[in-house]
Motif scaffolding. Sequence first.
Motif, PDB file in Angstrom:
ATOM      1  N   PHE A   9       1.258  -0.918   0.275  1.00 53.77           N
ATOM      2  CA  PHE A   9      -0.047   0.206  -0.033  1.00 53.77           C
ATOM      3  C   PHE A   9       1.067   1.448   0.066  1.00 53.77           C
ATOM      4  N   THR A  10       0.244   2.341  -0.759  1.00 49.12           N
ATOM      5  CA  THR A  10       1.594   2.893  -0.913  1.00 49.12           C
ATOM      6  C   THR A  10       0.799   4.834  -1.134  1.00 49.12           C
ATOM      7  N   ALA A  11       0.897   5.890  -0.845  1.00 49.42           N
ATOM      8  CA  ALA A  11       0.444   6.824  -1.338  1.00 49.42           C
ATOM      9  C   ALA A  11       1.694   8.183  -0.859  1.00 49.42           C
ATOM     10  N   SER A  12       1.453   9.218  -1.897  1.00 51.43           N
ATOM     11  CA  SER A  12       2.334  10.606  -2.019  1.00 51.43           C
ATOM     12  C   SER A  12       1.470  11.002  -1.503  1.00 51.43           C
ATOM     13  N   LYS A  13       1.112  12.557  -0.969  1.00 50.17           N
ATOM     14  CA  LYS A  13       0.400  13.193  -1.100  1.00 50.17           C
ATOM     15  C   LYS A  13      -0.157  13.920  -2.160  1.00 50.17           C
ATOM     16  N   GLY A  14      -1.116  14.354  -2.877  1.00 50.69           N
ATOM     17  CA  GLY A  14      -2.105  14.887  -4.267  1.00 50.69           C
ATOM     18  C   GLY A  14      -2.362  13.705  -4.622  1.00 50.69           C
ATOM     19  N   SER A  15      -1.317  12.696  -4.563  1.00 50.13           N
ATOM     20  CA  SER A  15      -1.266  11.514  -5.611  1.00 50.13           C
ATOM     21  C   SER A  15      -2.141  10.461  -5.788  1.00 50.13           C
ATOM     22  N   GLY A  16      -2.596  10.652  -4.293  1.00 46.67           N
ATOM     23  CA  GLY A  16      -3.528   9.350  -4.618  1.00 46.67           C
ATOM     24  C   GLY A  16      -3.015   7.602  -4.061  1.00 46.67           C
ATOM     25  N   ALA A  17      -3.645   7.050  -3.309  1.00 44.87           N
ATOM     26  CA  ALA A  17      -3.519   5.921  -2.794  1.00 44.87           C
ATOM     27  C   ALA A  17      -3.508   4.502  -3.682  1.00 44.87           C
ATOM     28  N   GLN A  18      -2.579   3.924  -3.578  1.00 51.10           N
ATOM     29  CA  GLN A  18      -2.431   2.418  -3.809  1.00 51.10           C
ATOM     30  C   GLN A  18      -1.936   1.440  -3.920  1.00 51.10           C
TER      31      GLN A  18
END
Length: 258
Positions: A124-133
Amino acid sequence: MHAMLNIAVRAARTAGNIILKGFENRDELMTEMKGDNDYVTRIDKEAEQAIIRKIQQSYPTHSFLGEEGGIVEGDDDYQWVIDPLDGTTNFVRGIPHFAVSIALLHKGRLDQAVVFDPIRGELFTASKGSGAQLNGFRIRTSKARDLSNTVLATAFPFKAKQQTQQCLDSFQAIFMKCGDVRRAGSAALDMAYVAAGRYDGYWEKGINAWDIAAGELLVKESGGLVTDYDGGNNPMKTRSVVCGNPKVVQNLVKLINS
């Protein structure tokens, strides 16, 4: 993938390999007690050190806050918050439900997040402003409009059992309104599952920053809301967390405070 997130993913996978090898040879582990019902193993410590070393290869000046090693001084603008093995009790008992949790704070704000389940190979990954995957595919929180038929997650205060009655009062109020509740033993995975829509919501009190930092960004970037028990926006400081889509969170906060 953002460069810093890419490094965090590599660090999480490195730690995951250490954890898997340790899980296969649990009988050889020396388990220590940090406090009442609070375990730590050699694997926790090795995994955290491996994460820090991997990140420092690319960012030697950054600072760290880890569950096992405490604070590693450095550039306060970039602080990595690490739980190398969230769900140590599960790990020790042979229950295959635990995760590596890594988050990056940039000037005090969550910027990158990784929660890695080495047993299932789920990243599970996330970058601020780029959504989660999840494993490269976009994830979203559930669309539940109220608590009826929802599946929620929580935990009980096993380190502070004097708070049991308050916890049970909240549990009863919520359980009577929802579909069912899970208590699986890993806050990082609970929040990742909320982000992926597997759980509709999650609440817990007495939580630590390293348990929920990555999960908070995952939930927010998947369209969810994360608050503390009073509905405030800093659960890492208040050490209580409620998350889910906004309607679920609103209902949970209301019942917790009823």
